[in-house]
Design a protein around this motif. Structure first.
Motif, PDB file in Angstrom:
ATOM      1  N   UNK A  10       0.840  -1.207   0.000  1.00 19.72           N
ATOM      2  CA  UNK A  10       0.000   0.000   0.000  1.00 19.72           C
ATOM      3  C   UNK A  10       0.874   1.256   0.000  1.00 19.72           C
ATOM      4  N   UNK A  11       1.871   1.300   0.866  1.00 23.31           N
ATOM      5  CA  UNK A  11       2.724   2.479   0.963  1.00 23.31           C
ATOM      6  C   UNK A  11       3.573   2.704  -0.272  1.00 23.31           C
ATOM      7  N   UNK A  12       4.188   1.647  -0.774  1.00 20.19           N
ATOM      8  CA  UNK A  12       5.031   1.774  -1.971  1.00 20.19           C
ATOM      9  C   UNK A  12       4.203   2.224  -3.167  1.00 20.19           C
ATOM     10  N   UNK A  13       3.026   1.627  -3.323  1.00 17.66           N
ATOM     11  CA  UNK A  13       2.155   2.017  -4.432  1.00 17.66           C
ATOM     12  C   UNK A  13       1.722   3.474  -4.284  1.00 17.66           C
ATOM     13  N   UNK A  27      -3.816   0.035  -6.940  1.00 14.94           N
ATOM     14  CA  UNK A  27      -3.144  -0.967  -6.108  1.00 14.94           C
ATOM     15  C   UNK A  27      -3.132  -0.503  -4.655  1.00 14.94           C
ATOM     16  N   UNK A  28      -2.856   0.765  -4.446  1.00 21.07           N
ATOM     17  CA  UNK A  28      -2.840   1.313  -3.088  1.00 21.07           C
ATOM     18  C   UNK A  28      -4.189   1.091  -2.407  1.00 21.07           C
ATOM     19  N   UNK A  29      -5.270   1.379  -3.101  1.00 22.01           N
ATOM     20  CA  UNK A  29      -6.600   1.239  -2.520  1.00 22.01           C
ATOM     21  C   UNK A  29      -6.941  -0.217  -2.210  1.00 22.01           C
ATOM     22  N   UNK A  30      -6.604  -1.113  -3.132  1.00 24.20           N
ATOM     23  CA  UNK A  30      -6.899  -2.535  -2.902  1.00 24.20           C
ATOM     24  C   UNK A  30      -6.031  -3.105  -1.774  1.00 24.20           C
ATOM     25  N   UNK A  31      -4.774  -2.700  -1.719  1.00 28.97           N
ATOM     26  CA  UNK A  31      -3.894  -3.168  -0.636  1.00 28.97           C
ATOM     27  C   UNK A  31      -4.382  -2.628   0.708  1.00 28.97           C
ATOM     28  N   UNK A  32      -4.857  -1.381   0.716  1.00 34.06           N
ATOM     29  CA  UNK A  32      -5.395  -0.801   1.956  1.00 34.06           C
ATOM     30  C   UNK A  32      -6.626  -1.578   2.415  1.00 34.06           C
ATOM     31  N   UNK A  87     -10.573 -10.058  -1.554  1.00 35.24           N
ATOM     32  CA  UNK A  87      -9.829  -8.798  -1.648  1.00 35.24           C
ATOM     33  C   UNK A  87      -8.459  -9.028  -2.278  1.00 35.24           C
ATOM     34  N   UNK A  88      -7.815 -10.123  -1.925  1.00 35.46           N
ATOM     35  CA  UNK A  88      -6.507 -10.446  -2.500  1.00 35.46           C
ATOM     36  C   UNK A  88      -6.636 -10.707  -3.998  1.00 35.46           C
ATOM     37  N   UNK A  89      -7.714 -11.357  -4.414  1.00 35.68           N
ATOM     38  CA  UNK A  89      -7.930 -11.603  -5.844  1.00 35.68           C
ATOM     39  C   UNK A  89      -8.068 -10.292  -6.602  1.00 35.68           C
ATOM     40  N   UNK A  90      -8.830  -9.341  -6.042  1.00 39.64           N
ATOM     41  CA  UNK A  90      -8.996  -8.039  -6.700  1.00 39.64           C
ATOM     42  C   UNK A  90      -7.668  -7.286  -6.738  1.00 39.64           C
ATOM     43  N   UNK A  91      -6.916  -7.353  -5.646  1.00 41.23           N
ATOM     44  CA  UNK A  91      -5.599  -6.705  -5.602  1.00 41.23           C
ATOM     45  C   UNK A  91      -4.675  -7.312  -6.648  1.00 41.23           C
ATOM     46  N   UNK A  92      -4.647  -8.613  -6.715  1.00 40.85           N
ATOM     47  CA  UNK A  92      -3.771  -9.294  -7.670  1.00 40.85           C
ATOM     48  C   UNK A  92      -4.117  -8.910  -9.105  1.00 40.85           C
ATOM     49  N   UNK A  93      -5.399  -8.844  -9.406  1.00 40.90           N
ATOM     50  CA  UNK A  93      -5.850  -8.471 -10.741  1.00 40.90           C
ATOM     51  C   UNK A  93      -5.433  -7.033 -11.078  1.00 40.90           C
ATOM     52  N   UNK A  94      -5.644  -6.129 -10.134  1.00 44.49           N
ATOM     53  CA  UNK A  94      -5.281  -4.722 -10.350  1.00 44.49           C
ATOM     54  C   UNK A  94      -3.769  -4.559 -10.494  1.00 44.49           C
ATOM     55  N   UNK A  95      -3.027  -5.248  -9.669  1.00 43.39           N
ATOM     56  CA  UNK A  95      -1.562  -5.177  -9.725  1.00 43.39           C
ATOM     57  C   UNK A  95      -1.069  -5.654 -11.087  1.00 43.39           C
ATOM     58  N   UNK A  96      -1.562  -6.788 -11.551  1.00 43.38           N
ATOM     59  CA  UNK A  96      -1.138  -7.323 -12.850  1.00 43.38           C
ATOM     60  C   UNK A  96      -1.542  -6.383 -13.989  1.00 43.38           C
ATOM     61  N   UNK A  97      -2.744  -5.841 -13.910  1.00 40.25           N
ATOM     62  CA  UNK A  97      -3.233  -4.951 -14.968  1.00 40.25           C
ATOM     63  C   UNK A  97      -2.383  -3.704 -15.073  1.00 40.25           C
ATOM     64  N   UNK A  98      -2.168  -3.034 -13.933  1.00 44.45           N
ATOM     65  CA  UNK A  98      -1.414  -1.776 -13.948  1.00 44.45           C
ATOM     66  C   UNK A  98       0.047  -2.026 -14.337  1.00 44.45           C
TER      67      UNK A  98
END
Length: 161
Positions: A106-109, A117-122, A140-151
């Motif tokens: 969250x912080x690094x993003x 990614x920041x919002x999903x990690x938060x 939540x982890x699935x949504x984060x993973x999807x957003x991370x890969x997309x971005x």
């Protein structure tokens, strides 16, 4: 520093806020580093990537485009598999370490302006603090993973990698 000083700079640290705080408390005026010139707005390869606020990320590196691009690549190499690591940590019962991993992501993003990614990690970190069910955390982890890969995929394409 002076005794009785009562001030702080919140994370993520914004350079202008840091210098402003230092200027209030130090007797001398620190020399602010000059911001490198920004490229013309039409030449930003990162423009239009949903979930990336490149202007905010650039502001955190004083407008240095080369540094920002290097940090984005470094973020991808260091954090691209964070959700997979999070899952392994949680499966082995290392829930606090997994929560700290979500916090770090969250912080690094946030510093780099990778807002999605920041919002999903938060959200994942908050769910872990609230001891949400494993199913809710997994979703939540699935949504984060999807957003991370997309971005990260869009950033890599934009930067030619």
């Amino acid at each position: 520093l002076a005794a009785g000083m009562d001030d702080y700079v919140a994370k993520p640290v914004m350079p202008d806020r840091l210098y402003g705080t230092l200027e209030r408390w130090l007797r001398f005026q620190p020399e602010r580093p000059a911001a490198p010139p920004r490229p013309p707005a039409g030449h930003d390869p990162l423009a239009g990537i949903d979930g990336l606020d490149a202007a905010a990320g650039l502001a955190n590196v004083r407008g240095n485009v080369d540094t920002y691009h290097r940090l984005l690549r470094l973020f991808a190499s260091m954090h691209g598999d964070d959700v997979e690591r999070w899952r392994r940590l949680r499966e082995t019962g290392e829930r606090e370490t997994a929560r700290r991993l979500a916090h770090s992501l969250k912080g690094s993003a946030g510093v780099l302006g990778i807002t999605g990614v920041q919002q999903h990690a938060a959200a994942l970190e908050t769910a872990m603090r609230a001891d949400a069910s494993d199913a809710d955390q997994d979703a939540l982890a699935d949504r984060l993973e999807s957003e991370l890969a997309r971005v990260l995929g869009r950033v890599a394409a934009a930067l030619g990698r």
